[in-house]
Design a protein around this motif. Structure first.
Motif, mmCIF file in Angstrom:
data_model
loop_
_atom_site.group_PDB
_atom_site.id
_atom_site.type_symbol
_atom_site.label_atom_id
_atom_site.label_comp_id
_atom_site.label_asym_id
_atom_site.label_seq_id
_atom_site.Cartn_x
_atom_site.Cartn_y
_atom_site.Cartn_z
ATOM 1 N N GLU A 146 -47.926 -114.640 -10.454
ATOM 2 C CA GLU A 146 -48.648 -113.733 -9.556
ATOM 3 C C GLU A 146 -48.840 -112.364 -10.205
ATOM 4 O OE1 GLU A 146 -46.600 -116.944 -7.537
ATOM 5 O OE2 GLU A 146 -45.835 -115.311 -8.806
ATOM 6 N N GLN A 147 -47.776 -111.878 -10.879
ATOM 7 C CA GLN A 147 -47.872 -110.564 -11.510
ATOM 8 C C GLN A 147 -48.812 -110.598 -12.708
ATOM 9 O OE1 GLN A 147 -46.458 -108.124 -10.009
ATOM 10 N NE2 GLN A 147 -46.978 -106.484 -11.381
ATOM 11 N N PHE A 148 -48.814 -111.704 -13.449
ATOM 12 C CA PHE A 148 -49.720 -111.822 -14.596
ATOM 13 C C PHE A 148 -51.174 -111.826 -14.123
ATOM 14 C CE2 PHE A 148 -52.065 -114.559 -17.653
ATOM 15 C CZ PHE A 148 -51.999 -113.706 -18.742
ATOM 16 N N LYS A 149 -51.429 -112.481 -12.989
ATOM 17 C CA LYS A 149 -52.773 -112.462 -12.410
ATOM 18 C C LYS A 149 -53.161 -111.042 -12.014
ATOM 19 C CE LYS A 149 -55.555 -114.510 -8.698
ATOM 20 N NZ LYS A 149 -55.534 -115.420 -7.518
ATOM 21 N N PHE A 150 -52.193 -110.294 -11.460
ATOM 22 C CA PHE A 150 -52.447 -108.895 -11.083
ATOM 23 C C PHE A 150 -52.767 -108.049 -12.316
ATOM 24 C CE2 PHE A 150 -50.700 -104.612 -10.179
ATOM 25 C CZ PHE A 150 -51.591 -104.252 -9.177
ATOM 26 N N VAL A 151 -52.037 -108.286 -13.400
ATOM 27 C CA VAL A 151 -52.297 -107.555 -14.654
ATOM 28 C C VAL A 151 -53.712 -107.838 -15.140
ATOM 29 C CG1 VAL A 151 -51.666 -107.364 -17.091
ATOM 30 C CG2 VAL A 151 -49.883 -107.467 -15.352
ATOM 31 N N SER A 152 -54.103 -109.114 -15.126
ATOM 32 C CA SER A 152 -55.398 -109.512 -15.666
ATOM 33 C C SER A 152 -56.560 -109.060 -14.790
ATOM 34 C CB SER A 152 -55.440 -111.036 -15.830
ATOM 35 O OG SER A 152 -54.376 -111.483 -16.634
ATOM 36 N N SER A 153 -56.373 -109.130 -13.476
ATOM 37 C CA SER A 153 -57.501 -108.870 -12.576
ATOM 38 C C SER A 153 -57.577 -107.432 -12.076
ATOM 39 C CB SER A 153 -57.420 -109.805 -11.365
ATOM 40 O OG SER A 153 -56.226 -109.574 -10.634
ATOM 41 N N GLU A 154 -56.467 -106.708 -12.126
ATOM 42 C CA GLU A 154 -56.452 -105.352 -11.560
ATOM 43 C C GLU A 154 -56.154 -104.281 -12.600
ATOM 44 O OE1 GLU A 154 -57.257 -104.521 -8.530
ATOM 45 O OE2 GLU A 154 -57.517 -106.549 -7.756
ATOM 46 N N ILE A 155 -55.006 -104.413 -13.276
ATOM 47 C CA ILE A 155 -54.556 -103.312 -14.142
ATOM 48 C C ILE A 155 -55.471 -103.132 -15.344
ATOM 49 C CG2 ILE A 155 -52.671 -102.486 -15.583
ATOM 50 C CD1 ILE A 155 -50.720 -103.805 -13.705
ATOM 51 N N TRP B 104 -54.109 -96.338 -15.469
ATOM 52 C CA TRP B 104 -53.649 -96.963 -14.224
ATOM 53 C C TRP B 104 -52.163 -96.660 -14.106
ATOM 54 C CZ3 TRP B 104 -49.774 -100.245 -12.774
ATOM 55 C CH2 TRP B 104 -49.836 -100.771 -11.479
ATOM 56 N N SER B 105 -51.712 -96.399 -12.899
ATOM 57 C CA SER B 105 -50.284 -96.178 -12.681
ATOM 58 C C SER B 105 -49.908 -96.724 -11.316
ATOM 59 C CB SER B 105 -49.942 -94.689 -12.779
ATOM 60 O OG SER B 105 -50.655 -93.946 -11.811
ATOM 61 N N GLY B 106 -48.691 -97.210 -11.233
ATOM 62 C CA GLY B 106 -48.217 -97.736 -9.968
ATOM 63 C C GLY B 106 -47.021 -98.652 -10.140
ATOM 64 N N ARG B 107 -46.554 -99.221 -9.010
ATOM 65 C CA ARG B 107 -45.430 -100.165 -9.032
ATOM 66 C C ARG B 107 -45.846 -101.428 -9.755
ATOM 67 N NH1 ARG B 107 -41.071 -99.524 -5.358
ATOM 68 N NH2 ARG B 107 -40.401 -101.542 -6.170
ATOM 69 N N PHE B 108 -44.876 -102.018 -10.445
ATOM 70 C CA PHE B 108 -45.186 -103.094 -11.367
ATOM 71 C C PHE B 108 -43.916 -103.922 -11.527
ATOM 72 C CE2 PHE B 108 -45.439 -104.485 -15.880
ATOM 73 C CZ PHE B 108 -46.647 -105.135 -15.851
ATOM 74 N N GLU B 109 -44.082 -105.193 -11.873
ATOM 75 C CA GLU B 109 -42.911 -106.047 -12.085
ATOM 76 C C GLU B 109 -43.025 -106.782 -13.414
ATOM 77 O OE1 GLU B 109 -42.517 -108.666 -8.799
ATOM 78 O OE2 GLU B 109 -41.602 -107.157 -7.479
ATOM 79 N N THR C 238 -33.122 -114.090 -18.984
ATOM 80 C CA THR C 238 -32.461 -114.367 -17.705
ATOM 81 C C THR C 238 -33.424 -114.743 -16.595
ATOM 82 O OG1 THR C 238 -32.580 -112.056 -16.971
ATOM 83 C CG2 THR C 238 -30.693 -112.680 -18.340
ATOM 84 N N GLY C 239 -34.719 -114.413 -16.781
ATOM 85 C CA GLY C 239 -35.694 -114.670 -15.724
ATOM 86 C C GLY C 239 -35.642 -113.660 -14.595
ATOM 87 N N ALA C 240 -34.777 -112.648 -14.728
ATOM 88 C CA ALA C 240 -34.652 -111.632 -13.673
ATOM 89 C C ALA C 240 -35.953 -110.849 -13.527
ATOM 90 C CB ALA C 240 -33.502 -110.680 -13.998
ATOM 91 N N ILE C 241 -36.347 -110.570 -12.288
ATOM 92 C CA ILE C 241 -37.550 -109.783 -11.999
ATOM 93 C C ILE C 241 -37.161 -108.306 -11.996
ATOM 94 C CG2 ILE C 241 -39.451 -109.389 -10.408
ATOM 95 C CD1 ILE C 241 -39.376 -112.151 -11.764
ATOM 96 N N LEU C 242 -37.875 -107.512 -12.787
ATOM 97 C CA LEU C 242 -37.540 -106.102 -12.974
ATOM 98 C C LEU C 242 -38.584 -105.223 -12.299
ATOM 99 C CD1 LEU C 242 -36.865 -106.421 -16.809
ATOM 100 C CD2 LEU C 242 -35.178 -106.572 -14.973
ATOM 101 N N PRO C 243 -38.198 -104.430 -11.310
ATOM 102 C CA PRO C 243 -39.155 -103.480 -10.699
ATOM 103 C C PRO C 243 -39.348 -102.282 -11.621
ATOM 104 C CG PRO C 243 -36.996 -103.249 -9.675
ATOM 105 C CD PRO C 243 -36.876 -104.377 -10.664
ATOM 106 N N LEU C 244 -40.604 -101.968 -11.926
ATOM 107 C CA LEU C 244 -40.917 -100.882 -12.861
ATOM 108 C C LEU C 244 -41.990 -99.986 -12.268
ATOM 109 C CD1 LEU C 244 -41.310 -103.074 -16.091
ATOM 110 C CD2 LEU C 244 -39.269 -101.822 -15.407
ATOM 111 N N TYR C 245 -42.047 -98.747 -12.775
ATOM 112 C CA TYR C 245 -43.200 -97.877 -12.507
ATOM 113 C C TYR C 245 -43.967 -97.768 -13.806
ATOM 114 C CZ TYR C 245 -46.184 -94.267 -10.638
ATOM 115 O OH TYR C 245 -47.283 -93.576 -10.198
ATOM 116 N N ASN C 246 -45.215 -98.213 -13.790
ATOM 117 C CA ASN C 246 -46.003 -98.377 -15.016
ATOM 118 C C ASN C 246 -47.103 -97.315 -15.099
ATOM 119 O OD1 ASN C 246 -47.290 -99.306 -17.271
ATOM 120 N ND2 ASN C 246 -47.872 -101.293 -16.424
ATOM 121 N N ASN C 247 -47.153 -96.621 -16.247
ATOM 122 C CA ASN C 247 -48.246 -95.706 -16.563
ATOM 123 C C ASN C 247 -49.004 -96.280 -17.752
ATOM 124 O OD1 ASN C 247 -48.318 -93.134 -14.941
ATOM 125 N ND2 ASN C 247 -46.149 -93.225 -15.444
ATOM 126 N N CYS C 248 -50.228 -96.759 -17.528
ATOM 127 C CA CYS C 248 -51.050 -97.349 -18.587
ATOM 128 C C CYS C 248 -52.141 -96.365 -19.001
ATOM 129 C CB CYS C 248 -51.705 -98.658 -18.116
ATOM 130 S SG CYS C 248 -50.526 -99.996 -17.903
#
Length: 694
Positions: A354-363, A373-378, A384-394
């Motif tokens: 889902e996040q990869f689709k968001f990267v491709s279609s939105e960011i 682009w800036s905002g919440r990101f995962e 480990t497969g752990a999901i990491l909440p990030l704040y992304n500035n592109c």
């Protein structure tokens, strides 16, 4: 022209090659020159010289300037074009493209002038199916006839197109080389190892602090090298001048200009050339000012150090969708080994689908369109497969020369510490809120208690004042009467009738005083709330009171009606006293047959908020006691509840003046209120509001 079999009788054509044969085959009778046998000897002799020469030659003959040429000239006409049609034609018809250039030269010779010479002259001609730029070196000379006059123009020529093109190419190469040197802002140098003569271009001299016309002294060239680099440069030169090194020279060092007093970092590249004995005979190369490059490199290294040691994830995404760089913190965050090549890891592995689709279609589209682009990101840890909440500035990285996007840079902050702090803060806020609410409730409770205590104190003070009044007035009044009538009794011991009257007065006053004392005691006992609240049926309370007043009700022929009396939390004995006092008042203050209506209904929440003195958090019942008695003036609606406040003279209606005050105290001790409304001789209505439950 019609071709004929060559006439071998023309000896001047014999041995003239292809062109000799061609001339002999032409039907010259149709030409302005006429048949060959009629040609003058001067023409024949000139043609014989031309045809037998191996040097390119051409002839314009006669007033019509008829054209002839030999085999050596033939290639200059190309494979297709003017040959063989040029033979025997007028010059103007054969050379229209260059006629304006050569006609003046021909006229000059034909008019008896001097011969001409031109070198590398551009004369474009039509050959090989196109108009070509052709360069010639040629001479125009007079060819005399039998009379000694100029009969034609003898042309010796050589095409120099290849030579000119080659020279031009060399010149262009030299210009390009010079331009490259200038464009690259290079200094050039040349050292003769045998003589130690050192030369350089103007730029190099300027760096050395010399004028363009000055010679470069080798010791001077070495002296302006920074002390820290001089020995290293000297050794590099000595190594390059040895055959075993291959002659290559490549070194960076610092120059300190004696005139500018500034440091200039340069990169020297050169090559030594050796003779057959392995001795260096020449050593030359370039010197490039790389000061800005080195400074930029140092700055870049500082920036790279900063980026590598940043606690935030920093990355560069190329336009082909591959990560070309992720810093140390980013690799640790994403579970990538330090030495692992990040470009080999698909970015889809770093995200959920889902996040990869968001990267491709939105960011990415947003960065391409708006530059950032800036905002919440995962992201996802690949190990480990752990999901990491990030704040992304592109940020879109553009090519500075073309302005086209080159890559996407990103700086991502791990939000987990902030989220943990925020959660702890929210929990702290919640605890604080609960504590504040609790404290507020405690304060409100304490305020209510203080207010209630204050009200109780005010009431107590008011009651004390009333008791003081009772002690000074109401209780003393019957006592004074007893004292007065006792004294009169002593004075009238002999008068039985008077004595009996005084004794009756004394007895009545004593009874009055006893009733007052009893009422005061009942009133004071209501301050004791030790009795427990229990479920109390108000209909049963009414029945008990009716039983107590049975004789009086029958005597006065009274009617009591009730409706809707409920069961509430109350102290039964107190409510029995409340009903008894209110009903007793209605029975007492009546002249006709008393009618008493008692009805009850639950108070609506909206009314509870409107009525002053009620607790909005409790449900209430409204009980109305309405009678048809003597009533009272409306202005006395509040005074009737004051202790010992009697609106009627005791001789008309008996009583202590405490009953309604006792009713108010009972109602208030239950958390309710009581009010009265009346018109004189129109009866009275008492409104009682009591909590249904506590």
């Amino acid at each position: 022209m019609k071709e004929q079999v060559p006439n071998t009788t023309y000896r001047f054509l014999a041995g003239g090659g292809e062109m000799g044969q061609l001339i002999g085959s032409v039907d010259w009778a149709k030409n302005p020159l006429g048949p060959i046998e009629n040609w003058p000897q001067s023409l024949r002799t000139t043609l014989s010289i031309i045809l037998h020469s191996r040097f390119p030659m051409f002839l314009f003959w006669g007033r019509d300037l008829i054209c002839f040429y030999n085999d050596a000239y033939r290639p200059s006409l190309g494979n297709n074009g003017k040959h063989p049609m040029a033979l025997g034609q007028r010059g103007e018809e054969i050379w229209p493209e260059i006629w304006s250039d050569i006609k003046p030269l021909i006229d000059q010779v034909m008019s008896g002038g001097e011969s001409s010479w031109s070198e590398d002259q551009l004369l474009p001609i039509y050959r090989n199916g196109t108009l070509e730029d052709v360069y010639w070196t040629f001479s125009y000379s007079p060819a005399h006839d039998e009379s000694g006059e100029v009969g034609g123009v003898f042309v010796t020529c050589c095409e120099t197109t290849e030579k000119v093109v080659t020279l031009k190419s060399i010149a262009e190469s030299k210009d390009q080389f010079q331009f490259a040197i200038e464009a690259a802002e290079l200094g050039t140098w040349d050292l003769n190892p045998a003589t130690n003569r050192f030369t350089g271009n103007d730029r190099l001299k300027a760096w050395f602090g010399l004028a363009p016309e000055k010679e470069i002294d080798l010791p001077l060239a070495l002296s302006i090298i920074a002390d820290k680099d001089r020995q290293r440069v000297t050794e590099a030169i000595e190594t390059a001048l040895q055959l075993s090194s291959g002659g290559y020279y490549d070194v960076e060092y610092t120059l300190i200009s004696p005139t500018e007093n500034r440091e200039r970092i340069v990169k020297a590249k050169g090559r030594a050339f050796f003779d057959e004995n392995g001795i260096a005979r020449r050593f030359n190369g370039t010197l490039q000012d790389i000061t800005e490059e080195v400074r930029a490199r140092e700055k870049q290294q500082k920036l790279l150090t900063l980026v590598e040691n940043s606690v935030d994830l920093m990355s560069v995404l190329e336009m082909d969708g591959r990560n070309s760089y992720i810093n140390k913190a980013g690799k640790e965050l994403l579970g990538i080994d330090h030495d692992q090549e990040v470009s080999l890891i698909p970015i889809s592995d770093l995200h959920t689908p889902e996040q990869f689709k968001f990267v491709s279609s939105e960011i990415i589209p947003s960065v391409m369109q708006f530059g950032r682009w800036s905002g919440r990101f995962e992201a996802r840890n690949v190990k480990t497969g752990a999901i990491l909440p990030l704040y992304n500035n592109c940020l879109r990285i553009d090519d500075p020369s073309t302005g086209l996007p080159m890559a996407v840079g990103a700086v991502m902050r791990d939000l987990r510490p902030e989220i943990a702090i925020q959660k702890a803060l929210e929990e702290s806020k919640e605890r604080y809120r609960l504590l504040a609410d609790e404290l507020e409730q405690m304060v409100q409770q304490r305020t209510r208690e203080l207010h209630e205590s204050n009200q109780v104190l005010i009431k107590t003070n008011h009651e004390l004042e009333q008791f003081a009044y009772i002690a000074s007035h109401d209780l003393q009044e019957p006592l004074r009467k007893i004292q007065s009538f006792s004294e009169l009794l002593q004075l009238n011991q002999d008068d039985d009738e008077t004595k009996a009257q005084y004794l009756h007065k004394i007895t009545t006053s004593a009874q009055r005083m006893a009733d007052l004392i009893k009422a005061v005691l009942n009133y004071s006992r209501l301050s004791n709330t030790a009795d427990r609240f229990v479920k109390t049926d108000l209909r049963q309370v009414l029945e008990h009171v009716e039983t107590d007043f049975e004789l009086l009700i029958e005597q006065k022929q009274a009617t009591i009606r009730q409706r809707g009396l409920p069961v509430i939390d109350a102290i039964p004995m107190h409510l029995n006293q409340l009903f008894s006092n209110l009903i007793g008042n209605s029975l007492k203050f009546s002249t006709n047959r008393p009618v008493i209506d008692i009805d009850a209904e639950e108070v609506l929440p909206s009314e509870i908020n409107r009525i002053r003195g009620l607790n909005k958090d409790l449900p209430y019942i409204h009980i109305r006691f309405k009678d048809n008695g003597i009533g009272f003036e409306p202005e006395y609606a509040e005074r009737v509840f004051t202790i010992f406040q009697r609106l009627n003279h005791s001789r008309s209606f008996t009583g202590t003046g405490i009953g309604l005050a006792l009713c108010r105290k009972i109602v208030e001790s239950h958390g309710g209120i009581i009010t009265a409304e009346s018109e004189l001789n129109q009866g009275a209505t008492f409104h009682v509001y009591l909590p249904i439950r506590h």
